[in-house]
Every structure is written in structure tokens, then in C-alpha cells.
Scaffold this motif. Structure first.
Motif, PDB file in Angstrom:
ATOM      1  N   VAL A   6       0.869  -1.186   0.000  1.00 11.43           N
ATOM      2  CA  VAL A   6       0.000   0.000   0.000  1.00 11.43           C
ATOM      3  C   VAL A   6       0.904   1.234   0.000  1.00 11.43           C
ATOM      4  CG1 VAL A   6      -1.956   1.133   1.104  1.00 11.43           C
ATOM      5  CG2 VAL A   6      -1.630  -1.339   1.366  1.00 11.43           C
ATOM      6  N   GLU A   7       1.067   1.851  -1.167  1.00 10.59           N
ATOM      7  CA  GLU A   7       2.009   2.977  -1.316  1.00 10.59           C
ATOM      8  C   GLU A   7       1.494   3.871  -2.441  1.00 10.59           C
ATOM      9  OE1 GLU A   7       5.247   4.039   0.074  1.00 10.59           O
ATOM     10  OE2 GLU A   7       4.441   5.646  -1.193  1.00 10.59           O
ATOM     11  N   ASP A   8       1.361   5.176  -2.159  1.00 14.61           N
ATOM     12  CA  ASP A   8       0.803   6.064  -3.175  1.00 14.61           C
ATOM     13  C   ASP A   8       1.869   6.640  -4.099  1.00 14.61           C
ATOM     14  OD1 ASP A   8       1.818   7.555  -1.037  1.00 14.61           O
ATOM     15  OD2 ASP A   8       0.675   9.315  -1.672  1.00 14.61           O
ATOM     16  N   ASP A   9       3.127   6.575  -3.679  1.00 17.32           N
ATOM     17  CA  ASP A   9       4.184   7.096  -4.544  1.00 17.32           C
ATOM     18  C   ASP A   9       4.523   6.008  -5.568  1.00 17.32           C
ATOM     19  OD1 ASP A   9       6.484   9.416  -4.456  1.00 17.32           O
ATOM     20  OD2 ASP A   9       7.260   7.485  -5.153  1.00 17.32           O
ATOM     21  N   LEU A  10       4.094   6.245  -6.809  1.00 18.69           N
ATOM     22  CA  LEU A  10       4.192   5.167  -7.806  1.00 18.69           C
ATOM     23  C   LEU A  10       5.631   4.754  -8.121  1.00 18.69           C
ATOM     24  CD1 LEU A  10       1.199   6.073 -10.140  1.00 18.69           C
ATOM     25  CD2 LEU A  10       1.321   4.430  -8.258  1.00 18.69           C
ATOM     26  N   PRO A  11       6.579   5.699  -8.268  1.00 18.48           N
ATOM     27  CA  PRO A  11       7.961   5.243  -8.520  1.00 18.48           C
ATOM     28  C   PRO A  11       8.479   4.352  -7.386  1.00 18.48           C
ATOM     29  CG  PRO A  11       7.757   7.584  -8.978  1.00 18.48           C
ATOM     30  CD  PRO A  11       6.472   7.161  -8.342  1.00 18.48           C
ATOM     31  N   LEU A  12       8.137   4.718  -6.134  1.00 17.64           N
ATOM     32  CA  LEU A  12       8.607   3.900  -5.009  1.00 17.64           C
ATOM     33  C   LEU A  12       7.908   2.542  -5.013  1.00 17.64           C
ATOM     34  CD1 LEU A  12      10.251   3.515  -2.452  1.00 17.64           C
ATOM     35  CD2 LEU A  12       8.399   4.561  -1.157  1.00 17.64           C
ATOM     36  N   ALA A  13       6.595   2.558  -5.274  1.00 20.85           N
ATOM     37  CA  ALA A  13       5.846   1.297  -5.314  1.00 20.85           C
ATOM     38  C   ALA A  13       6.450   0.378  -6.378  1.00 20.85           C
ATOM     39  CB  ALA A  13       4.382   1.570  -5.622  1.00 20.85           C
ATOM     40  N   PRO A  44      -5.420 -14.355   0.616  1.00 24.73           N
ATOM     41  CA  PRO A  44      -4.895 -14.446   1.981  1.00 24.73           C
ATOM     42  C   PRO A  44      -3.495 -13.841   1.999  1.00 24.73           C
ATOM     43  CG  PRO A  44      -4.744 -16.579   0.881  1.00 24.73           C
ATOM     44  CD  PRO A  44      -5.291 -15.620  -0.125  1.00 24.73           C
ATOM     45  N   TRP A  45      -3.384 -12.582   2.437  1.00 23.06           N
ATOM     46  CA  TRP A  45      -2.104 -11.875   2.363  1.00 23.06           C
ATOM     47  C   TRP A  45      -1.189 -12.349   3.487  1.00 23.06           C
ATOM     48  CZ3 TRP A  45      -1.782  -9.478  -2.089  1.00 23.06           C
ATOM     49  CH2 TRP A  45      -2.949  -9.034  -2.703  1.00 23.06           C
ATOM     50  N   ASP A  46       0.061 -12.638   3.108  1.00 17.35           N
ATOM     51  CA  ASP A  46       1.036 -13.045   4.129  1.00 17.35           C
ATOM     52  C   ASP A  46       1.645 -11.826   4.818  1.00 17.35           C
ATOM     53  OD1 ASP A  46       0.877 -15.857   3.577  1.00 17.35           O
ATOM     54  OD2 ASP A  46       1.820 -15.363   1.643  1.00 17.35           O
ATOM     55  N   ALA A  47       1.714 -10.738   4.054  1.00 18.84           N
ATOM     56  CA  ALA A  47       2.250  -9.502   4.657  1.00 18.84           C
ATOM     57  C   ALA A  47       1.654  -8.294   3.943  1.00 18.84           C
ATOM     58  CB  ALA A  47       3.769  -9.472   4.545  1.00 18.84           C
ATOM     59  N   VAL A  48       1.486  -7.229   4.708  1.00 21.22           N
ATOM     60  CA  VAL A  48       1.024  -5.965   4.124  1.00 21.22           C
ATOM     61  C   VAL A  48       2.101  -4.916   4.412  1.00 21.22           C
ATOM     62  CG1 VAL A  48      -0.741  -4.166   4.181  1.00 21.22           C
ATOM     63  CG2 VAL A  48      -1.392  -6.561   4.459  1.00 21.22           C
ATOM     64  N   LEU A  49       2.632  -4.320   3.344  1.00 23.83           N
ATOM     65  CA  LEU A  49       3.594  -3.212   3.507  1.00 23.83           C
ATOM     66  C   LEU A  49       2.790  -1.923   3.399  1.00 23.83           C
ATOM     67  CD1 LEU A  49       6.577  -4.457   1.284  1.00 23.83           C
ATOM     68  CD2 LEU A  49       6.134  -4.859   3.706  1.00 23.83           C
TER      69      LEU A  49
END
Lengths: 221, 463
Positions: A6-13, A44-49
Motif C-alpha cells: 500500500v504505497e501512493d508514490d508510484l515510482p517507489l511502489a 490471503p495476504w502473508d504480509a502488508v507493507l
């Protein structure tokens, strides 16, 4: 292992997704809270960043939904907010980890590997803390090579303490992990178990941090 | 020094008021003295005229009785003259009766034997020692010179002036004290305003209270409040800028680092791998420097620092947990907090966290793998100690200076100690450095003494 980013900065994502994909993780991006909420039930997400500064709100507000939808999933906050108070707020809100940008990718990998180990049952994970060797898979603990016999409750407490040696474990979370919601717990129950563990593992093996909780140091003296 | 030489407004007001009042008073005294002198002279001249006329009649009668021979007689002055003006003594007034050929027919005892050298015409004449009135008998060629001493006249004038001046000289010092007292009391609101303004600093930009001030001073307090508001806004902008800069810088730095790591995971030819590795190393260095500069900017932005009760034990625990995420430090970094008491200091939680993080970073960097202790102890002390090689004595003095590196490996960014010193100073604390620490053969210890929070203050609810 499937990760929701979950990241809004597209280059970073894009950079995070490329890096993690190169390491063999499956990454799905979400650029806002709304997109993340929509994505949560889909796997089933194992991790959420989780980034905190999102266009439609604070990332912390997503944590309850993650806990509901993917109870076993780890939540790792990735944020530019570097103040210690921000970090504490994040961990208090229920996140498992907190990484401040710019973070060392190796650190992110280490956290994700730990999640992976926990998910795979940690069969082979052996934790060393001072004079203690704790085999989480086989539920065995030795002190300076000598086997120590623990009760089931003592073991469940030690297991939590040994799961994160870098963490001071809050009293509340230790109690929650040891008991179900409906169990009656006496006010000094935790202290009694800690006392028993210290007796068996060494008086300084568990450090008390006033106002916070306990940490396993393993030190026998 | 400037402050010492500055005059107080009260003293300045007292002095100028006293000079003005004294000057005006003196002018009035001078005018009065001039008028009194004129009146005095007129009065004395009039006395000479009356006495002269009366004496001439009496004296002629005497001259006729005793034949016209030069004799010296002392006639008493008329009783009304003797008693009418107490300042006139008999010897202060003399007379001569002369004929037309200036032969002295009759004179008073103190009068000179020679005729007074004045013209034989009716009227006044001045000699150095006498003021002389000459009068010719209406029927006979006989003249009277009646005179009083110039010295006597001057004496009378000086006495009059003296008595006019005396009250002024006596009252002026008392008046000075009174003016000083009144101005001192009147300027109390100015002192109150000055005190209020002097209490404003980087930590306190609150408005000064103008409720009880007179209208003249309210203008000053309003302007000061206006300035304080501008300053506060500017500092808030600076803080927002630092926070935004942090966010704006950190995100692209992270993305670039990740891209370089991804690149290095690909099968690259050796020269490309080497260059990518160098780029990554430079980027990591840039990230650390940017981080330090942001910390420095935050530390120096004094107005943004709080002064609230901070639990130093919990603070030390939070920082220790940051470093324990490095597995190499898990059993090297030790946290010590009192088991039965909270260590409460007054300060800003996040600024103190930056301070402690920098101290621990230094200990990790220069401790060279030794054990490190983070200690929070009463009354409000943070102590970070490593048992590494320590710092040479000649470097200890320079170590606080900004940009002074303590290692040649490039890891010492120099800003760490400067950030630490700045935060300690802003938080009203004291930093002591020791190498080696007391009781240890080698190592380095930094001790930060902070202002303790009152015991009855509620602990920080950060946790």
C-alpha cells in the motif's frame, strides 16, 4: 509469499515491487486506502507493507481491516515519519514492524524472511539468547546445554518472548497471547509465570522494563 | 556592557525635569532679585531725599547758632529714619553742609572732612564708595550732600538675592527625590512590559499580556505580539518545511536504493556491477547525510521543542529496540532502567530520541563491537557507554564541534555530536563526556543530565 503493498508514490511502489519480485515474492500494489480495502478480501495476504501518508487517509486506519481479513498476515509500516513517537504509535496501533524510509532493503528482506519462517511453522528455527537455546519447532529449551522442563503455559510465554528478541513485549500482548478472550486472568498471573521462568532459566534471563513489559536476554547471571 | 552604560529612563526623566524646574525657578529668582534691587535703590534714594531736606533745615539752624565756622557735629538722624528702616545704621549715612565755595560748614561724624567731589546741583551722583544726593537750600547758597555707602546698598541687594535663592537650593534636592520617586512608580508598567518581553525566547513565543498596561505601552505590546506571531508562524513554516523535506527526500532515496539493489541482483558484467555498487554506496552516504541534516534542522528549530514530562526509561527502551533489530547488537546493547521508579525529565520526546539515537550510533560506530550500555537513571540522566578504544585526550575538546570527524573511515559525519550538543542545550540539559568512563580501562561515555520533571507530574502517556 503474497504481499500487499500500500504505497501512493508510484515510482517507489514500482521500485519495491521490482525488488521484492526479484527476490521471489508476489507483490500486488494498492495506491490508496480504498484500493487496499478492495484488495484485502481477494487473497490471503502473508504480509502488508503499509505507507502511512496516503491520499485518502492515514495508513494506520487499515490495520483493523487487515487483522480481520488476514489474521495471520504481518503488517510492516514503511514510512517517512521518522519520529520515535510515530514509530510507537504505529506499533501500538497493531503493526508488527516499522521501517523508516530510506530503509536498507536487506532490513526489509530480513523482516519478510522472519514472517516467512513464522508462516512455515518455524520447524527448524532455533533461537539463541545468551546461554539459552530455544528450539521453537520442537518446543525444547536448553540452558548452558542442560535441558529445562517447562509447563505448557510457561512454554507459550517463552515462545512469544523468543519470537522477537529485539522487542520488549507488552504485558497486555503477552497475556492476550497466553489466554483466550474468555479466560479469567488474575492480576498477577503474568508476574507468576515470569518468576517461574526466571527460576528455571536464570534470574537475569528475562529483563523487566518498567512501564513496558519484558524482554528475553537469556543472560544466566 | 552596553546594558551597563545605558541610563535608566527614570534617571533621565528626573534629571531633565529637575534641570527644567531649577532653570525656570532660577530665572524667576533672577528677575525678582533685579526688581528687588530696583525697588531697594528707589527706596533708599527716597530716604536720602527726605532726610536731606530735613537735615538741611536743622543744620542751618545749628550753623546760625554757632557762627559760620567749619565744625563737625553729629546730628542724630530723624527718629523715623532711625526706626523706620532697621537695615539703616547711623554710620551708613553721612552728610556735609557746604557753601557755594564748597567750604564744609557742618558734617556728620563719619563724613569725610573734604567736600564730596560731586557737582553742586540738585540731584544724585555716584562715587565709588557713596551714593550722594545734593540739595541747595531754597533761599540760601548752602548745599547739603547726603550719602549712603555703596557697600551697604550692595550688601542689602545680596542679602535679598540670597534669601530668594535659599529656598530654591534647599527645596531642589527634595524635589529631585520626589520626582525620582514619582517617575519610578509611574514607570512600573514599563518595567513589567520589559520583564514580560525578556521572558520570550525560542521556547516561549506566547503573547505578552497587555491587560493592565497604559494605552501608550499597549501600542508597544501590540507590536511585540504582532512580531511574536510572525516569528511563531515563521518557525512553524520552518518545521513544516523540514517535515516535508524529510518526506520528499526519503521517498525517492528509498526508490533509488531499491532500484540499485534490484539491478545488482541481475547478472551484470563486472564493470557495470562495480559502478552500480559505487552508486549504491554513494546513495547510502547521501541518505545518511540527509538524515543528519534533517535532524540538525529539527534540533536547531528550538521553538518546536516541547517541555513536557518524558519517561526516560521508556525512551531508552524505544531506542534500544530500534538498535536490537540489528542481530549483531542483540546481546551487545544492554538497557538499564530502574526497576521500581520512573525516570521523568522535562523535554521533547522526539528531540530526546534523536539525541539518544545519535549517542548510541556513535557508540556502535566507535565502540568497535564492544558492549554498549544505555542507562536511564535518577534524577533525570541518560548515559550511553561503550567499552571500545575511546577518544584520545586531544580530540575530546574538539569532539563537540560540528563537522569534526572522529574516524577516518568516512562514517563519522561530524554532525552527530553537534546535534547532540544542540539538543542538550535546547532542552536545558548538560552533557559530560569521559574517555575512558570511570571504573573502566577503556571506552567512551556520554552523560546527559536533563531537568527532572516534578514527581507528582503524570507520566508521559506516549506508551
Amino acid at each position: 509469499m503474497r504481499i500487499l503493498l500500500v504505497e501512493d508514490d508510484l515510482p517507489l511502489a514500482d521500485a519495491v515491487a521490482s525488488y521484492l519480485s526479484s527476490k521471489g515474492f508476489a507483490v500486488d500494489p494498492a495506491a490508496s486506502l480504498a484500493q487496499a480495502r478492495a484488495a484485502l478480501p481477494m487473497a490471503p495476504w502473508d504480509a502488508v507493507l503499509l505507507d502511512l501518508h496516503l491520499p485518502d487517509g492515514n495508513g494506520l486506519s487499515l490495520i483493523p481491516a487487515v487483522r480481520r481479513q488476514s489474521p495471520g498476515g504481518a503488517i510492516i509500516i514503511l514510512t517517512a515519519h521518522d519520529q520515535v513517537s510515530d514509530r510507537i504509535n504505529g506499533l501500538d496501533a497493531g503493526a508488527d514492524d516499522y521501517l523508516v524510509k530510506p530503509f536498507d532493503p536487506a532490513e526489509l528482506m530480513a523482516r519478510l524472511r522472519a514472517v516467512e519462517r513464522r508462516r512455515s511453522g518455524g520447524v527448524s528455527s532455533v533461537v539463541t539468547a545468551g546461554a539459552l537455546m530455544i528450539d521453537l519447532g520442537r518446543m525444547r529449551v536448553t540452558r548452558e546445554g542442560e535441558s529445562v522442563v517447562l509447563t505448557a503455559k510457561e512454554w507459550s510465554l517463552l515462545r512469544i518472548l523468543a519470537s522477537r528478541l529485539d522487542r520488549i513485549h507488552l504485558k497486555e500482548s503477552l497475556l492476550e497471547a497466553m489466554y483466550g478472550f474468555n479466560d479469567e486472568v488474575a492480576s498477577n498471573t503474568l508476574e507468576v509465570f515470569i518468576h517461574n521462568l526466571r527460576r528455571k532459566l536464570g534470574p537475569d534471563s528475562i529483563q523487566t522494563v518498567r512501564g513496558l513489559g519484558y524482554r528475553l536476554t537469556g543472560s544466566p547471571t | 556592557m552596553k546594558r551597563l552604560s545605558a541610563q535608566s529612563l527614570s534617571a533621565r526623566l528626573t534629571r531633565s525635569l529637575l534641570w527644567s524646574i531649577g532653570g525656570a525657578w532660577f530665572a524667576v529668582v533672577a528677575g525678582s532679585a533685579w526688581y528687588a534691587r530696583t525697588e531697594l535703590n528707589e527706596g533708599m534714594d527716597s530716604t536720602l531725599v527726605h532726610t536731606g531736606h530735613r537735615l538741611l533745615d536743622l543744620a542751618l539752624h545749628d550753623v546760625v547758632l554757632h557762627a559760620a565756622s567749619p565744625i563737625s557735629l553729629s546730628l542724630p538722624l530723624p527718629p523715623q529714619i532711625q526706626h523706620g528702616d532697621a537695615s539703616f545704621k547711623e554710620e551708613d549715612m553721612v552728610y556735609q553742609i557746604v557753601d557755594a565755595s564748597r567750604r564744609v560748614l557742618l558734617r556728620s561724624r563719619e563724613a569725610p572732612a573734604q567736600p564730596l567731589p560731586v557737582p553742586l546741583v540738585n540731584g544724585f551722583a555716584n562715587l565709588p564708595e557713596w551714593r550722594v544726593y545734593t540739595y541747595r537750600h531754597p533761599d540760601l547758597p548752602v548745599f547739603i550732600h547726603i550719602a549712603d555707602a555703596t557697600e551697604h546698598r550692595q550688601e542689602a541687594q545680596w542679602e535679598t538675592t540670597f534669601w530668594l535663592l535659599l529656598p530654591m537650593l534647599g527645596v531642589l534636592p527634595l524635589l529631585g527625590l520626589l520626582i525620582r520617586f514619582i517617575t519610578h512608580r509611574g514607570l512600573a508598567p514599563v518595567r513589567q512590559l520589559a520583564l514580560e518581553i525578556s521572558q520570550r525566547n525560542g521556547h516561549n513565543l506566547s503573547h505578552v499580556s497587555a491587560a493592565s498596561l497604559p494605552s501608550e505601552l499597549q501600542v508597544i505590546s501590540d507590536s511585540t505580539n504582532h512580531l511574536l506571531q510572525h516569528l511563531s508562524d515563521a518557525l512553524d513554516t520552518e518545521r513544516a518545511l523540514a517535515a516535508n523535506a524529510a518526506h520528499e527526500l526519503r521517498t525517492p532515496l528509498t526508490a533509488t536504493q531499491l532500484h540499485l539493489h534490484t539491478l545488482l541482483n541481475l547478472p551484470l558484467p563486472l564493470p557495470a556491477r562495480t559502478e552500480a555498487g559505487k552508486a549504491l554506496a554513494s546513495l547510502v552516504q547521501l541518505s545518511r547525510r540527509a538524515e543528519k541534516l534533517l535532524q540538525m534542522s529539527r534540533a536547531e528549530s528550538g521553538a518546536t521543542l516541547n517541555s513536557e514530562p518524558v519517561n526516560l526509561g521508556l525512551l531508552a527502551a524505544a531506542i534500544a529496540q530500534e538498535f536490537w533489530t540489528d542481530p549483531r547488537l542483540l546481546d551487545k546493547l544492554h538497557l538499564h532502567t530502574p526497576p521500581d521508579k520512573d525516570v521523568m525529565a522535562l523535554g521533547d520526546f522526539d528531540a530526546l530520541a534523536i539525541l539518544l539515537r545519535n549517542l548510541v550510533e556513535n557508540a556502535v560506530r566507535y565502540g568497535q563491537g564492544s558492549d554498549i550500555d544505555i542507562v536511564a537513571e535518577l534524577p533525570a540522566v541518560l548515559r550511553v557507554r561503550d567499552l571500545g578504544p575511546g577518544v584520545a585526550p586531544d580530540k575530546m575538546a574538539r569532539i563537540r564541534q560540528r563537522h569534526v570527524k572522529s574516524a577516518r573511515d568516512g562514517a563519522g559525519y561530524g554532525l552527530g555530536m553537534s546535534i547532540i550538543s544542540t539538543i542538550v542545550e535546547r532542552q536545558g540539559g548538560r552533557l559530560t563526556l569521559a574517555s575512558p568512563p570511570a571504573g573502566h580501562p577503556a571506552g567512551f561515555e556520554a552523560v546527559v543530565h536533563l531537568p527532572p520533571a516534578a514527581l507528582d507530574t503524570a507520566p508521559s502517556d506516549t506508551f
